[in-house]
Write an enzyme that holds these catalytic residues in place. Sequence first.
Site, short mmCIF file in Angstrom:
data_model
loop_
_atom_site.label_atom_id
_atom_site.label_comp_id
_atom_site.label_asym_id
_atom_site.label_seq_id
_atom_site.Cartn_x
_atom_site.Cartn_y
_atom_site.Cartn_z
N ALA A 70 5.03 8.62 20.92
CA ALA A 70 3.85 8.13 21.63
C ALA A 70 4.15 6.85 22.41
O ALA A 70 3.58 6.62 23.47
CB ALA A 70 2.69 7.90 20.67
N ASN A 150 -5.40 2.46 15.36
CA ASN A 150 -4.48 2.68 14.24
C ASN A 150 -4.68 1.72 13.07
O ASN A 150 -4.25 2.00 11.97
CB ASN A 150 -3.02 2.64 14.72
CG ASN A 150 -2.69 1.36 15.42
OD1 ASN A 150 -3.36 0.93 16.35
ND2 ASN A 150 -1.64 0.70 14.97
N GLN A 178 -3.24 8.66 16.92
CA GLN A 178 -3.95 8.69 15.63
C GLN A 178 -5.01 9.78 15.56
O GLN A 178 -5.62 9.97 14.51
CB GLN A 178 -4.60 7.33 15.34
CG GLN A 178 -3.62 6.22 15.03
CD GLN A 178 -2.88 6.39 13.70
OE1 GLN A 178 -3.24 7.22 12.86
NE2 GLN A 178 -1.83 5.61 13.52
N SER A 198 2.12 12.00 19.07
CA SER A 198 3.35 11.71 18.33
C SER A 198 3.53 12.67 17.16
O SER A 198 2.55 13.05 16.51
CB SER A 198 3.27 10.26 17.81
OG SER A 198 4.38 9.99 16.98
N GLY A 199 4.77 13.05 16.88
CA GLY A 199 5.06 13.99 15.80
C GLY A 199 4.90 13.41 14.41
O GLY A 199 4.36 14.05 13.50
N HIS A 200 5.35 12.17 14.23
CA HIS A 200 5.44 11.67 12.85
C HIS A 200 4.12 11.16 12.28
O HIS A 200 4.07 10.67 11.15
CB HIS A 200 6.56 10.63 12.71
CG HIS A 200 6.26 9.29 13.29
ND1 HIS A 200 5.89 8.23 12.51
CD2 HIS A 200 6.29 8.83 14.56
CE1 HIS A 200 5.71 7.17 13.28
NE2 HIS A 200 5.94 7.52 14.53
N THR A 238 18.64 16.09 27.54
CA THR A 238 18.68 17.41 26.91
C THR A 238 17.50 17.55 25.95
O THR A 238 17.28 16.68 25.10
CB THR A 238 20.01 17.59 26.14
OG1 THR A 238 21.07 17.41 27.05
CG2 THR A 238 20.09 18.95 25.48
N CYS A 314 3.63 -2.32 12.67
CA CYS A 314 4.26 -3.02 13.79
C CYS A 314 4.01 -4.52 13.73
O CYS A 314 4.76 -5.32 14.26
CB CYS A 314 3.75 -2.49 15.11
SG CYS A 314 3.56 -0.73 15.09
C1 LIG Z 1 2.19 5.30 15.85
C2 LIG Z 1 1.46 4.96 17.09
C3 LIG Z 1 2.13 4.82 18.31
C4 LIG Z 1 3.63 4.92 18.42
O1 LIG Z 1 4.07 6.21 18.24
P1 LIG Z 1 5.64 6.52 18.13
O2 LIG Z 1 5.71 8.00 18.19
O3 LIG Z 1 6.07 5.96 16.82
O4 LIG Z 1 6.29 5.86 19.29
C5 LIG Z 1 1.38 4.54 19.42
N1 LIG Z 1 0.06 4.42 19.37
C6 LIG Z 1 -0.64 4.55 18.22
C7 LIG Z 1 -2.12 4.42 18.22
C8 LIG Z 1 0.05 4.82 17.04
O5 LIG Z 1 -0.63 4.93 15.89
#
Ligand SMILES: *Cc1c(COP(=O)(O)O)cnc(C)c1O
Length: 351
Positions: A70, A150, A178, A198-200, A238, A314
């Site tokens: 993200a 977040n 989120q 975002s995946g994680h 890639t 963060c």
């Molecule tokens: C976790 C998060 C991001 C960053 O995502 P990444 O995939 O770790 O770079 C950005 N914005 C919000 C609101 C998030 O919670």
Amino acid sequence: MNNYYDYAASTPVSDAVFKKMFPWLNESFANPSAAHVEGIKASDAIQEAREVIADEIGAMPSEIIFTSGASEANNLAIKGVAFQFLNEKCHIITSSIEHKCVLNTCDFLEKLGFEVTYIQPNRDGLISPNEVKKAIQENTKLISIHHVNNELGTIQPISEFGEIAIEHGILFHTDAAQSFCKLNIDVDDMDIDFLSLSGHKIYGPKGIGALYVRDARDSELVPLIHGGGQELGLRGGTSPTPLIIGLAAAVQYFPENTADSVEVFQDKLFQYSCVRNGGNEVLPTILNITFSSLEDVKKFKVDNEWLISQGSACNAMSNVASHVLSNIGLSEEEARLTYRISLPPFRLIID
Ligand SMILES: *Cc1c(COP(=O)(O)O)cnc(C)c1O
């Protein structure tokens, strides 16, 4: 890790997602851009993944641009619009409680001569559509406001921002890291031009995400990574097949419900003297709690040895109070007594 309650910072890769990823890590490793049969197999699998992700937000597969996450998606949306106006510069509207990757991107653009307005939230962390409207200037080209905060879990009225943007011929970007999979999103109904995910944050792998780009084939977005023409030329490099397959699997297997009952947690927390921040429009799995005193914090910590965050992951590196908490009006003292407890996320059915 059964004492981990920091899911807003990151989630584990679920077993189902891991199983789907595995063959693409060693057995089927060919470059998806290759013209031979193994390359085509990988590129077909990526195309299917694109469809799954597009479906989740009511988009077209060709509008999904894979990124490293993200943060990169946010950078691509904001700089990608701004860099179209490198000569004459332009004005961007965002909020003061965005993720640091948005705020630092905007700060960088200001140093280059761009103008940025940061809308302040109210005490609940809500951004007022009226304030956004009032901030519009003749040279405003982009409104970038996140969907779910977040730190607080506050859900922003993004379809109202989208409507304002479209009325004024301005592009609208939302950071949905989120909210993706957790809340219903339809990019057409909500008038969204760009959406970061975002995946994680959804039981997928780290290092993968995407930017939804409306009509990506004809988009004027300026790429940040120039490369071999991958992702419609908007993001070189890639394509990471296993990560992309993992992201799509995370969407497919995203749970409707999780074992941890939100109510049980709330009841447990309110045994301590504390208040919840973020207002009523809030994701149930993010609990931002300000304790009444240091004694209450200590008691809570002794009772529950949970892995949680003060502010967000963060902000944890620096010793300053979270920008989100100070922007909703918490004092330094109150910010020090504030913790984010985030539970395993699940899909919310809201009609
Ligand atoms: C976790 C998060 C991001 C960053 O995502 P990444 O995939 O770790 O770079 C950005 N914005 C919000 C609101 C998030 O919670």
